[in-house]
Design a protein around this motif. Structure first.
Motif, PDB file in Angstrom:
ATOM      1  N   GLU A 405       0.834  -1.207   0.000  1.00 35.79           N
ATOM      2  CA  GLU A 405       0.000   0.000   0.000  1.00 35.79           C
ATOM      3  C   GLU A 405       0.874   1.265   0.000  1.00 35.79           C
ATOM      4  O   GLU A 405       0.447   2.324  -0.459  1.00 35.79           O
ATOM      5  N   LEU A 406       2.081   1.146   0.547  1.00 34.57           N
ATOM      6  CA  LEU A 406       2.977   2.310   0.625  1.00 34.57           C
ATOM      7  C   LEU A 406       3.757   2.540  -0.675  1.00 34.57           C
ATOM      8  O   LEU A 406       4.394   3.583  -0.844  1.00 34.57           O
ATOM      9  N   MET A 407       3.731   1.549  -1.577  1.00 36.18           N
ATOM     10  CA  MET A 407       4.499   1.660  -2.826  1.00 36.18           C
ATOM     11  C   MET A 407       3.689   2.477  -3.827  1.00 36.18           C
ATOM     12  O   MET A 407       2.917   1.951  -4.622  1.00 36.18           O
ATOM     13  N   HIS A 408       3.827   3.786  -3.761  1.00 39.71           N
ATOM     14  CA  HIS A 408       3.067   4.664  -4.650  1.00 39.71           C
ATOM     15  C   HIS A 408       3.550   4.512  -6.084  1.00 39.71           C
ATOM     16  O   HIS A 408       4.703   4.167  -6.337  1.00 39.71           O
ATOM     17  N   PHE A 409       2.665   4.848  -6.996  1.00 39.99           N
ATOM     18  CA  PHE A 409       2.993   4.783  -8.426  1.00 39.99           C
ATOM     19  C   PHE A 409       4.253   5.606  -8.733  1.00 39.99           C
ATOM     20  O   PHE A 409       5.103   5.202  -9.514  1.00 39.99           O
ATOM     21  N   SER A 410       4.351   6.776  -8.097  1.00 43.47           N
ATOM     22  CA  SER A 410       5.473   7.678  -8.406  1.00 43.47           C
ATOM     23  C   SER A 410       6.820   7.062  -8.015  1.00 43.47           C
ATOM     24  O   SER A 410       7.826   7.271  -8.696  1.00 43.47           O
ATOM     25  N   TYR A 411       6.829   6.279  -6.911  1.00 45.07           N
ATOM     26  CA  TYR A 411       8.099   5.667  -6.494  1.00 45.07           C
ATOM     27  C   TYR A 411       8.452   4.487  -7.406  1.00 45.07           C
ATOM     28  O   TYR A 411       9.619   4.268  -7.724  1.00 45.07           O
ATOM     29  N   THR A 412       7.425   3.770  -7.858  1.00 50.56           N
ATOM     30  CA  THR A 412       7.670   2.693  -8.846  1.00 50.56           C
ATOM     31  C   THR A 412       8.263   3.299 -10.119  1.00 50.56           C
ATOM     32  O   THR A 412       9.208   2.762 -10.700  1.00 50.56           O
ATOM     33  N   ARG A 413       7.716   4.449 -10.549  1.00 50.65           N
ATOM     34  CA  ARG A 413       8.238   5.126 -11.738  1.00 50.65           C
ATOM     35  C   ARG A 413       9.689   5.570 -11.519  1.00 50.65           C
ATOM     36  O   ARG A 413      10.516   5.492 -12.435  1.00 50.65           O
ATOM     37  N   TYR A 414       9.995   6.004 -10.300  1.00 51.67           N
ATOM     38  CA  TYR A 414      11.369   6.415  -9.969  1.00 51.67           C
ATOM     39  C   TYR A 414      12.330   5.218 -10.110  1.00 51.67           C
ATOM     40  O   TYR A 414      13.403   5.340 -10.716  1.00 51.67           O
ATOM     41  N   ILE A 415      11.927   4.054  -9.580  1.00 51.27           N
ATOM     42  CA  ILE A 415      12.765   2.845  -9.706  1.00 51.27           C
ATOM     43  C   ILE A 415      12.921   2.473 -11.189  1.00 51.27           C
ATOM     44  O   ILE A 415      14.013   2.129 -11.656  1.00 51.27           O
ATOM     45  N   GLU A 416      11.804   2.574 -11.935  1.00 51.69           N
ATOM     46  CA  GLU A 416      11.855   2.286 -13.388  1.00 51.69           C
ATOM     47  C   GLU A 416      12.870   3.199 -14.083  1.00 51.69           C
ATOM     48  O   GLU A 416      13.672   2.751 -14.909  1.00 51.69           O
ATOM     49  N   ASN A 417      12.834   4.476 -13.748  1.00 56.03           N
ATOM     50  CA  ASN A 417      13.761   5.427 -14.379  1.00 56.03           C
ATOM     51  C   ASN A 417      15.212   5.091 -14.078  1.00 56.03           C
ATOM     52  O   ASN A 417      16.091   5.251 -14.938  1.00 56.03           O
ATOM     53  N   GLN A 418      15.477   4.600 -12.850  1.00 55.04           N
ATOM     54  CA  GLN A 418      16.850   4.211 -12.502  1.00 55.04           C
ATOM     55  C   GLN A 418      17.306   3.006 -13.326  1.00 55.04           C
ATOM     56  O   GLN A 418      18.449   2.938 -13.778  1.00 55.04           O
ATOM     57  N   ILE A 419      16.401   2.058 -13.530  1.00 55.11           N
ATOM     58  CA  ILE A 419      16.724   0.869 -14.351  1.00 55.11           C
ATOM     59  C   ILE A 419      16.954   1.288 -15.798  1.00 55.11           C
ATOM     60  O   ILE A 419      17.901   0.830 -16.458  1.00 55.11           O
ATOM     61  N   ARG A 420      16.102   2.178 -16.294  1.00 57.47           N
ATOM     62  CA  ARG A 420      16.269   2.642 -17.687  1.00 57.47           C
ATOM     63  C   ARG A 420      17.582   3.410 -17.852  1.00 57.47           C
ATOM     64  O   ARG A 420      18.228   3.321 -18.888  1.00 57.47           O
ATOM     65  N   GLU A 421      17.945   4.181 -16.826  1.00 56.35           N
ATOM     66  CA  GLU A 421      19.196   4.936 -16.896  1.00 56.35           C
ATOM     67  C   GLU A 421      20.392   3.990 -17.025  1.00 56.35           C
ATOM     68  O   GLU A 421      21.351   4.265 -17.738  1.00 56.35           O
TER      69      GLU A 421
END
Length: 440
Positions: A405-421
């Motif tokens: 419940e604490l894993m907001h969409f925005s933080y998932t997107r942040y992790i995604e951006n780090q992987i893409r980087e």
């Protein structure tokens, strides 16, 4: 392998959309008692007994007269025959066997495609049970008594549907040719692109919008590697043609996208990006396919040194939900940059199938958490324990946390951006599944 496609066919008001919503688990299609009212989203991902498939509600029949209903039912059935692996043919026990049912049953029988006969609105077996036998007269096998509205009899019907799915033969497994669906509105140059790549007029091309009515598979060879291009009927604008035709073309687009690894969305450079492109792009995005946006007829646009950048900004704004999509400006007429299109397809195919080692993923995750602390709510802070990649096409990652419940969409997107980087993954969506420890 692509997921099997199941299409629902039937006369107006027999309950196709009600069945669709029951199986999709949400009210996706608009359902009213007015025949032919299905207007909304017409495909959904469905799971039954660990089998995943794409369900399509063919809809789109306007009851202006008996002749028109029959002709549109035939077209609807033909689309199901062309597109689907299994067809659910729905009839109505309360209306009884109709002439149109018999004529469409003839088409389905001749197609040799697997057909399930679903007799709907059997809300009371004692009352309607004997009436179901009438439908044996259609000659397409055992009728399954169901009630879409009351969710009765659906399990037996679905057991039979998945039993009829095509088996993955060895030959299919060995076919590792990249499959590329060329999608877009009519007359943006989809067939012209394939013809230019082939060097011959293999696909009929005309200035009349919507000349290409069916999806056509065309093998193309380049530098010793073979590709399969899937050309599709485009989506027409609503003001140009009756809505049911657009409905049919969405069905074909869904079918082509489902079979592809990479989707090339063709946009007319002169017309620009429109709502129709957003709709088609959404189909590819929802299916987790690699995406390339090809702006065709670029030779017909007057340009200065800012034109391409401004054009890209417009496209990125309209298709903001897919920033990963690759973009290329081409001309099917002159052949401009078509070779680069192949290089881009190769890159996207590779990224769509890329696997990252678990150790490396967790290093990226640990570093990301150190740089930006996870969110907290009511004194409880999100903790990320572990990340691993569980699938490709599209690359899919599971993140184990203390409280999802604490894993907001925005933080998932942040992790995604780090992987893409770290790894690029250009042209392909990434999928994230959030799990709590101990959860399967």
């Amino acid at each position: 392998m692509s997921k099997p496609i199941v299409a629902v066919v039937g006369r107006p008001n027999v309950g196709k959309s009600t069945l669709f919503n029951a199986l999709a688990g949400s009210r996706i299609s608009i359902v009213k008692d007015t025949p032919g009212i299905t207007r909304d989203r017409i495909y959904a991902e469905v799971s039954w007994l660990d089998h995943d498939f794409t369900l399509i509600d063919t809809g789109g029949i306007e009851p202006e007269s008996k002749d028109i209903i029959l002709s549109q039912m035939r077209e609807q059935a033909q689309i199901a025959i062309d597109t689907a692996d299994v067809i659910i043919f729905m009839v109505d026990v309360k209306q009884g066997l109709q002439d149109a049912d018999g004529k469409v049953a003839d088409m389905l029988r001749r197609s040799k495609k697997p057909v399930i006969l679903a007799v709907n609105k059997v809300d009371d077996i004692k009352k309607y049970g004997n009436d179901v036998y009438e439908f044996y007269n259609l000659g397409i096998g055992e009728p399954y008594a169901i009630s879409s509205a009351n969710m009765m009899g659906l399990g037996d019907m679905l057991d039979q549907v998945i039993a009829l799915f095509p088996e993955n033969t060895d030959g299919e497994e060995e076919d590792d040719r990249p499959r590329v669906a060329i999608v877009g509105k009519p007359n943006v140059g989809k067939s012209s692109i394939i013809n230019k790549l082939l060097g011959e007029d293999r696909v009929i091309v005309s200035d009349i919008a919507g000349t290409t009515r069916d999806a056509v598979d065309t093998p193309v060879k380049r530098n010793g590697r073979e590709y399969v291009f899937i050309d599709t009927a485009g989506l027409r604008r609503k003001n140009k043609v009756r809505e049911e035709l657009e409905h049919f073309m969405v069905v074909r687009t869904v079918g082509a996208v489902e079979r592809a690894d990479v989707v090339v969305l063709v946009i007319d450079a002169v017309e620009g990006v429109t709502e129709q492109e957003a709709k088609i792009a959404g189909i590819a995005h929802d299916s987790g396919k690699g995406v390339i946006i090809a702006v065709n007829k670029w030779d017909a646009v007057e340009k200065d040194n800012k034109t391409a950048k401004e054009y890209e900004t417009k496209i990125r704004t309209v298709l903001s939900y897919m920033p990963y999509a690759e973009l290329i400006f081409i001309s099917a007429k002159t052949g401009q940059r078509l070779n680069k299109l192949f290089d881009m397809i190769d890159m996207v195919v590779e990224n769509h199938s890329m696997r990252i080692q678990t150790g490396v993923l967790n290093e990226i995750m640990t570093e990301a958490v150190a740089m930006q602390q996870p969110p907290a709510d009511k004194g409880k802070r999100l903790k990320l324990f572990y990340m691993t990649q569980v699938a490709v096409k599209p690359p899919t990652f599971v993140i184990f946390v203390n409280d999802k419940e604490l894993m907001h969409f925005s933080y998932t997107r942040y992790i995604e951006n780090q992987i893409r980087e770290a790894f690029g993954f250009r042209g392909t969506p990434l999928k994230f599944i959030i799990r709590e420890r101990g959860e399967k």
